[in-house]
Design an enzyme around this catalytic site. Sequence first.
Site, PDB file in Angstrom:
ATOM      1  N   GLU A  25      -2.776  -3.241  -8.312  1.00  0.00           N
ATOM      2  CA  GLU A  25      -1.488  -4.377  -8.533  1.00  0.00           C
ATOM      3  C   GLU A  25      -2.305  -5.904  -8.916  1.00  0.00           C
ATOM      4  O   GLU A  25      -1.664  -6.677  -9.693  1.00  0.00           O
ATOM      5  CB  GLU A  25      -0.679  -4.245  -7.507  1.00  0.00           C
ATOM      6  N   HIS A  75     -12.921  18.889   0.297  1.00  0.00           N
ATOM      7  CA  HIS A  75     -12.592  20.038   0.227  1.00  0.00           C
ATOM      8  C   HIS A  75     -11.390  19.985  -0.604  1.00  0.00           C
ATOM      9  O   HIS A  75     -10.522  20.963  -0.931  1.00  0.00           O
ATOM     10  CB  HIS A  75     -11.925  20.756   1.356  1.00  0.00           C
ATOM     11  N   LYS A 125      11.484  -2.285 -13.381  1.00  0.00           N
ATOM     12  CA  LYS A 125      12.613  -2.792 -12.504  1.00  0.00           C
ATOM     13  C   LYS A 125      13.729  -2.872 -13.148  1.00  0.00           C
ATOM     14  O   LYS A 125      14.980  -2.391 -12.977  1.00  0.00           O
ATOM     15  CB  LYS A 125      12.330  -3.896 -11.549  1.00  0.00           C
TER      16      LYS A 125
HETATM   17  O1  F6P Z   1       6.060  -3.541  -6.636  1.00  0.00           O
HETATM   18  C1  F6P Z   1       5.953  -4.939  -6.931  1.00  0.00           C
HETATM   19  C2  F6P Z   1       6.137  -5.771  -5.561  1.00  0.00           C
HETATM   20  O2  F6P Z   1       6.591  -6.867  -6.233  1.00  0.00           O
HETATM   21  C3  F6P Z   1       4.882  -5.769  -4.640  1.00  0.00           C
HETATM   22  O3  F6P Z   1       4.096  -6.705  -5.254  1.00  0.00           O
HETATM   23  C4  F6P Z   1       5.473  -5.897  -3.514  1.00  0.00           C
HETATM   24  O4  F6P Z   1       4.476  -5.873  -2.384  1.00  0.00           O
HETATM   25  C5  F6P Z   1       6.554  -5.075  -3.476  1.00  0.00           C
HETATM   26  O5  F6P Z   1       7.097  -5.008  -4.786  1.00  0.00           O
HETATM   27  C6  F6P Z   1       7.670  -5.370  -2.483  1.00  0.00           C
HETATM   28  O6  F6P Z   1       8.464  -6.686  -2.680  1.00  0.00           O
HETATM   29  P1  F6P Z   1       9.292  -7.285  -1.639  1.00  0.00           P
HETATM   30  O7  F6P Z   1       8.412  -7.679  -0.725  1.00  0.00           O
HETATM   31  O8  F6P Z   1       9.941  -8.608  -2.378  1.00  0.00           O
HETATM   32  O9  F6P Z   1      10.521  -6.382  -1.438  1.00  0.00           O
END
Ligand code: F6P
Length: 552
Positions: free
Chosen positions: A352, A383, A505
């Site tokens: 990430e 394995h 998202k």
């Molecule tokens: O998946 C992306 C992300 O933004 C990560 O960087 C982060 O750790 C996770 O989602 C959770 O985000 P939040 O803590 O804002 O719920």
Amino acid sequence: MSQELLTRRRAFTELQALAEQQKPLVDLFSDDPRRAEKMTVAAGSLTLDFSKQRVTPEVLKTLEKLALEVDLPGRIAALFAGEKVNLSEDRAALHTALRAPSGKRPAGLEAVDEQLERMAALVEKVQSGVWRGFSGKRITDVVNLGVGGSDLGPLMVTQALREYTRPEATHLKVHFASTIDGSQLFDLLAHLNPETTLFTISSKSFTTIDTLSNADTVRAWLGGYCPDSELLHRCHFVGVSASAEKMTAWGLPEANQLYFWDWVGGRFSLWATIGLPIALALGMPVFRELLAGAHELDEHFRSAPPLENLPMLLALLGVWNVNCLDIRAHAILPYDGRLKYFPSYLEQLEMESNGKSVTREGVPLDYATCPVLWGEIGANAQHAFYQLLHQGTQAVASDFIIAASRYESMKDSAHYESLMTQHELNIANCLAQSRVLALGNAAVDPTDNPFRHYPGNQPSSSLVVDSLNARSLGALIALYEHKVYAQACLWGINPFDQWGVELGKQVAKELLPYLNNVGARSASDNRAGDCAPTMDSSTLNLSKLIQGGSNQ
Ligand code: F6P
């Protein structure tokens, strides 16, 4: 053209030339019997043997040149000083300040101590039984609701350090639920007692739908046992976030809120109040030890010269592998069941952070960045996927991680000898695998027996931890965090943003009303396209298929 591009660096051009003259590892070892000794570096409880990397002294010197050309020492100083190293979000990345003693932090971060103290007070209340559930009973179980950085760090640490649980924490069971489909919650709620379970809602943004949908399901579940919503929020939920307003809007009283700040990246946040589940599960002193161990490694990162600096070495060797030897896969292989979640933790931390294709200023790159990184407990992976490492067609670099001493606290128990035998077997396996990966079995002529031929020459590093405890684990995590930062500097990219995650998202949000619509219809209704004209035919067909199935 950006000055930041790796391929424009003089030292990089020299490295490419050196890569052309490479010798196999088997020759590098026979050329210098003291190779391992020369290529082993220690920092506190961590020792790195990188002699099985495909490097020569000349390559190392040139990597050092690259580090200086990129001004890694200056970039490290900027990180620690709180400069805005996260350009695209215009902010600092000060996770190191969270583990520094107050006197060693940049000015203006007094709130760090205040939140740590609030967290300690909350932990004390829960562990001592002062905190009670809605019916007046003590808390026996805690469930952390969070995902990504708000889940993986606490989950990994809690699993790794279980044996160090302090007496005040032994009666509390801490669980984790992250998945948006509710499956982990479904299993947990089936056996948890609503009267004695506390839920920590961990979300930096407090907008992550994965976490909030789990929290809403929990609230509905608890509501089935206690209709007093104010009492439920007060007795069964704690929020951890950078947004007080959003926690309040969700219904959390101020006393049940712990904060952290925008300048702590999600995947770097276990050192902040996101570490609450760690402190609840293991005890606050264990959490403080973890911080101290990370701080020790921070000091090493700031002061050691490049070729004695563990994070810099890992970063430089990674760039050599990816950009000079074209090795695009990296396996994380802990030979220690306690580090079961360490590979998943690093998957987020590394990919990430450094899965990027433009420079910090937005200039497209003409070279590769973060390799595909994955892993598993080494002995189990032997394995599963080691066959590919040994005889597949893919070049893979590996990190072997092992603790030198184990089971120290078991000396008086009846099965101590057996456990020590297992420890030795484990070490033998770890060493055997890295040896075979590096050297293969050159003695077997591939034309005689192609099936039993091991080509070798797969590079690896071996990291030996004196003994795995809160201090050394803190250092181990900080080591990889700093490797990621140093590597980002070498690649000229920003490791602290993650714009690539946002679009998915957003599209999921756009699809939701459409799915609701389809759900209300029959599977054969082909007017579905009218509702989401911008969607592709595959997405539309799949949503009809799935929703149709769920409504039959
Ligand atoms: O998946 C992306 C992300 O933004 C990560 O960087 C982060 O750790 C996770 O989602 C959770 O985000 P939040 O803590 O804002 O719920």
